[in-house]
Design a protein around this motif. Structure first.
Motif, PDB file in Angstrom:
ATOM      1  N   PRO A 153       0.797  -1.236   0.000  1.00  0.00           N
ATOM      2  CA  PRO A 153       0.000   0.000   0.000  1.00  0.00           C
ATOM      3  C   PRO A 153       0.826   1.282   0.000  1.00  0.00           C
ATOM      4  O   PRO A 153       0.304   2.351  -0.319  1.00  0.00           O
ATOM      5  N   ARG A 154       2.105   1.177   0.331  1.00  0.00           N
ATOM      6  CA  ARG A 154       2.942   2.373   0.321  1.00  0.00           C
ATOM      7  C   ARG A 154       3.268   2.768  -1.115  1.00  0.00           C
ATOM      8  O   ARG A 154       3.679   1.940  -1.921  1.00  0.00           O
ATOM      9  N   VAL A 155       3.101   4.038  -1.426  1.00  0.00           N
ATOM     10  CA  VAL A 155       3.398   4.533  -2.766  1.00  0.00           C
ATOM     11  C   VAL A 155       4.887   4.839  -2.869  1.00  0.00           C
ATOM     12  O   VAL A 155       5.429   5.621  -2.075  1.00  0.00           O
ATOM     13  N   GLU A 207      12.863   6.516  -5.677  1.00  0.00           N
ATOM     14  CA  GLU A 207      13.040   5.077  -5.461  1.00  0.00           C
ATOM     15  C   GLU A 207      12.964   4.328  -6.787  1.00  0.00           C
ATOM     16  O   GLU A 207      13.763   3.417  -7.047  1.00  0.00           O
ATOM     17  N   VAL A 208      11.999   4.683  -7.584  1.00  0.00           N
ATOM     18  CA  VAL A 208      11.868   4.050  -8.895  1.00  0.00           C
ATOM     19  C   VAL A 208      13.125   4.294  -9.723  1.00  0.00           C
ATOM     20  O   VAL A 208      13.674   3.373 -10.341  1.00  0.00           O
ATOM     21  N   ALA A 214       2.099   6.869 -11.606  1.00  0.00           N
ATOM     22  CA  ALA A 214       2.729   8.174 -11.827  1.00  0.00           C
ATOM     23  C   ALA A 214       4.177   8.162 -11.349  1.00  0.00           C
ATOM     24  O   ALA A 214       5.072   8.721 -12.006  1.00  0.00           O
ATOM     25  N   ALA A 215       4.430   7.506 -10.204  1.00  0.00           N
ATOM     26  CA  ALA A 215       5.805   7.408  -9.703  1.00  0.00           C
ATOM     27  C   ALA A 215       6.669   6.589 -10.657  1.00  0.00           C
ATOM     28  O   ALA A 215       7.845   6.925 -10.882  1.00  0.00           O
ATOM     29  N   GLY A 264       9.793   8.254 -12.327  1.00  0.00           N
ATOM     30  CA  GLY A 264      11.067   7.652 -11.952  1.00  0.00           C
ATOM     31  C   GLY A 264      11.812   7.095 -13.149  1.00  0.00           C
ATOM     32  O   GLY A 264      13.046   7.184 -13.222  1.00  0.00           O
ATOM     33  N   THR A 265      11.075   6.539 -14.094  1.00  0.00           N
ATOM     34  CA  THR A 265      11.708   6.047 -15.330  1.00  0.00           C
ATOM     35  C   THR A 265      12.298   7.203 -16.122  1.00  0.00           C
ATOM     36  O   THR A 265      13.405   7.101 -16.676  1.00  0.00           O
TER      37      THR A 265
END
Length: 352
Positions: free
Chosen positions: A286-288, A293-294, A337-338, A342-343
């Protein structure tokens, strides 16, 4: 952004759509009203995916009963194999009771519906024939031998993939979540290799150019925030997995306890004509994840996989079964979205 990024497939359904499907099954909602709810969910899903910056979207499997059972019709009952998950809950697969087997729904129906609303390319997920082969009972079907069933299955699977390719799918992705589970059920890997051979029996019907637009996804299962085979060492699966004749391979990694070890196995066994999409967000956590990080997960992968053969994805679909409400739509879109951002950050740092 020159690093490809794609979602796997499903997005949690809106509560009103889940309630509508249940009401329709109970006979208290008309088919016309259910179509309105379905179209609203599909439009909202695609608009929100595009708002994340996703260069490729899916229909979110908003109207599939599950990623695995959409082709199934009245020839099946609910008394098939039971899949146990780590948290103690189970899912039961359908069981074929009469032949011959015929697809009741082809995935291009979902693709064409999504293309009405999308302004970017649309990817289409389909169930691998290896998974559907598990619906044939161990004690057989009267008057319908297994080999005849498998021949019909491959014919149906070919039509399923080809119809989506012909309809303009960006990529057609075979869902192969049973791969890792097969190793758990049969450590000798005879079951795994038979499933891979069955998928290759399908893929040999396509040209090299077509196979470049076909992918395969592997993960340890994801349902109600639990998995069915995460305890299986990836090194027992991945060497055989890369024998499958597809252009893209989507590998769940974000939820792995030792992703770098898995990456080293991928680097050793992935073929030079295959692009590897590594999971950088975990749909059952559940943590986004943050974009940073990505980014770092992508940079770790880039130490093992050349950037021109590297892409990113979520570990698996969000809520691949229609009744799974363990993850909210808001969390799913935030994770996506992250992943996209991140990419982008990783591509910038890699200079690609």
């Amino acid at each position: 952004m020159s690093l490809s990024t794609e979602q796997i497939g499903s997005i949690p359904r809106p509560a009103e759509l889940i309630a509508g499907v249940q009401a329709h099954a109970a006979g208290t909602l008309s088919s016309e009203d259910l179509t309105v709810l379905s179209d609203n969910a599909l439009r909202d899903t695609i608009e929100r995916l595009e708002a994340t910056g996703s260069p490729v979207v899916t229909d979110g499997e908003q109207t599939k009963p599950s990623f695995a059972t959409y082709p199934v019709g009245p020839q099946f009952d609910g008394e098939g194999i039971v899949l146990p998950f780590a948290d103690g809950h189970t899912r039961q697969l359908p069981r074929l009771v009469t032949g011959p087997f015929r697809y009741q729904v082809y995935a291009d129906e979902y693709l064409v519906a999504a293309q009405r609303f999308a302004t970017v390319p649309v990817k289409q997920a389909v169930i691998a024939p290896s998974a559907l082969s598990l619906f044939y009972p161990a004690d057989g079907v009267a008057g319908y031998p297994r080999e005849e069933f498998l021949a019909d299955l491959i014919d149906g699977a070919e039509a399923d993939v080809r119809r989506s390719l012909d309809a303009g799918a960006h990529v057609v992705q075979l869902d192969f979540t049973e791969g890792r589970l097969a190793v758990k059920l049969d450590p000798s890997k005879e079951l795994l290799r038979s499933l891979i051979d069955l998928n290759n029996r399908l893929l040999e019907r396509f040209s090299d150019a077509e196979r470049a637009r076909i992918g395969l996804h592997t993960c340890p299962g994801g349902d109600q925030d639990s998995t069915h085979s995460a305890d299986v060492d990836y090194a027992e699966l991945l060497p055989d997995l890369f024998r499958i004749e597809v252009g893209n391979v989507y590998v769940a990694l974000a939820g792995e306890s030792d992703p770098e070890r898995a990456l080293s196995v991928i680097a050793q066994h992935a073929r030079s004509d295959q692009k590897v999409f590594v999971g950088v967000t975990d749909p059952i956590d559940p943590r986004v994840e943050t974009a940073e990080e990505v980014r770092d997960r992508v940079l770790t992968a880039a130490r093992h996989i050349p950037a021109d053969r590297l892409g990113t994805c979520d570990d698996c679909g969000f809520s691949p079964f229609a009744d799974d409400v363990s993850t909210s739509r808001e969390i799913a879109f935030a994770k996506i979205a992250a992943r996209v951002e991140g990419t982008r950050l990783a591509a910038e740092q890699l200079g690609v």
